[in-house]
Motif scaffolding. Structure first.
Motif, PDB file in Angstrom:
ATOM      1  N   UNK A   1      52.952  92.147  85.815  1.00 59.58           N
ATOM      2  CA  UNK A   1      53.059  92.837  87.097  1.00 59.58           C
ATOM      3  C   UNK A   1      52.144  92.246  88.152  1.00 59.58           C
ATOM      4  N   UNK A   2      50.958  91.831  87.746  1.00 54.41           N
ATOM      5  CA  UNK A   2      50.027  91.241  88.701  1.00 54.41           C
ATOM      6  C   UNK A   2      50.560  89.912  89.229  1.00 54.41           C
ATOM      7  N   UNK A   3      51.156  89.132  88.341  1.00 56.13           N
ATOM      8  CA  UNK A   3      51.740  87.854  88.768  1.00 56.13           C
ATOM      9  C   UNK A   3      52.856  88.119  89.774  1.00 56.13           C
ATOM     10  N   UNK A   4      53.702  89.083  89.429  1.00 56.13           N
ATOM     11  CA  UNK A   4      54.810  89.419  90.329  1.00 56.13           C
ATOM     12  C   UNK A   4      54.284  89.874  91.682  1.00 56.13           C
ATOM     13  N   UNK A   5      53.258  90.728  91.657  1.00 60.08           N
ATOM     14  CA  UNK A   5      52.692  91.236  92.905  1.00 60.08           C
ATOM     15  C   UNK A   5      52.084  90.104  93.720  1.00 60.08           C
ATOM     16  N   UNK A   6      51.409  89.189  93.042  1.00 58.69           N
ATOM     17  CA  UNK A   6      50.785  88.069  93.742  1.00 58.69           C
ATOM     18  C   UNK A   6      51.845  87.218  94.444  1.00 58.69           C
ATOM     19  N   UNK A   7      53.058  87.223  93.874  1.00 61.62           N
ATOM     20  CA  UNK A   7      54.151  86.460  94.471  1.00 61.62           C
ATOM     21  C   UNK A   7      54.883  87.237  95.556  1.00 61.62           C
TER      22      UNK A   7
END
Length: 118
Positions: A27-33
DNA sequence: TCCATGACGGCCT
DNA sequence: AAGGCCGCCATGG
């Protein structure tokens, strides 16, 4: 496999920013994107990491929000992930959980950092 | 098109 | 604290 090329490439580059000994979540990776609801796509993209590029992306530093390893199945990658993380000093309790509060990596603002390419 | 399947995550019990 | 639901979103049959 075949995800939109752009997306998985971005996932890889974002995951590459996580330092050894730290963790991030799908989720953090997705949010960062900029796609906070695309956590599942992140996992899917990583599952499609080719054996050629497997060594240039620290895929093992990505776990789920519960602090456990998500990979199931018989490929052995789940075991390999835990092993690699332990090699980086990350501790797992007897339930297979890590302390996300301690190891979680907080991304810088990627747009500020890398420009509109994100 | 409809349905099942995830390396997900938030909410409610 | 742990498990069940269910929304999310791309893929594949």
């Amino acid at each position: 496999m075949k995800i939109k090329r752009n997306f998985s490439e971005q996932v890889f580059s974002v995951v590459c920013l996580v330092p050894a000994g730290r963790l991030t979540t799908y989720g953090d990776v997705a949010a960062a994107m900029g796609s906070p609801r695309s956590a599942r796509r992140v996992g899917y993209a990583l599952s499609g990491l080719s054996s050629e590029r497997i060594h240039e992306v620290p895929w093992h530093r990505v776990i789920n929000i519960k602090g456990t390893i998500s990979i199931r199945g018989s490929t052995g990658r789940g075991l390999q992930q835990r092993q690699r993380l332990e090699n980086e000093g990350i501790f797992f309790d007897h339930m297979g959980r890590t302390n996300l509060g301690q190891y979680r990596w907080h991304y810088p603002n990627l747009v500020d950092l890398m420009g509109e390419n994100f």
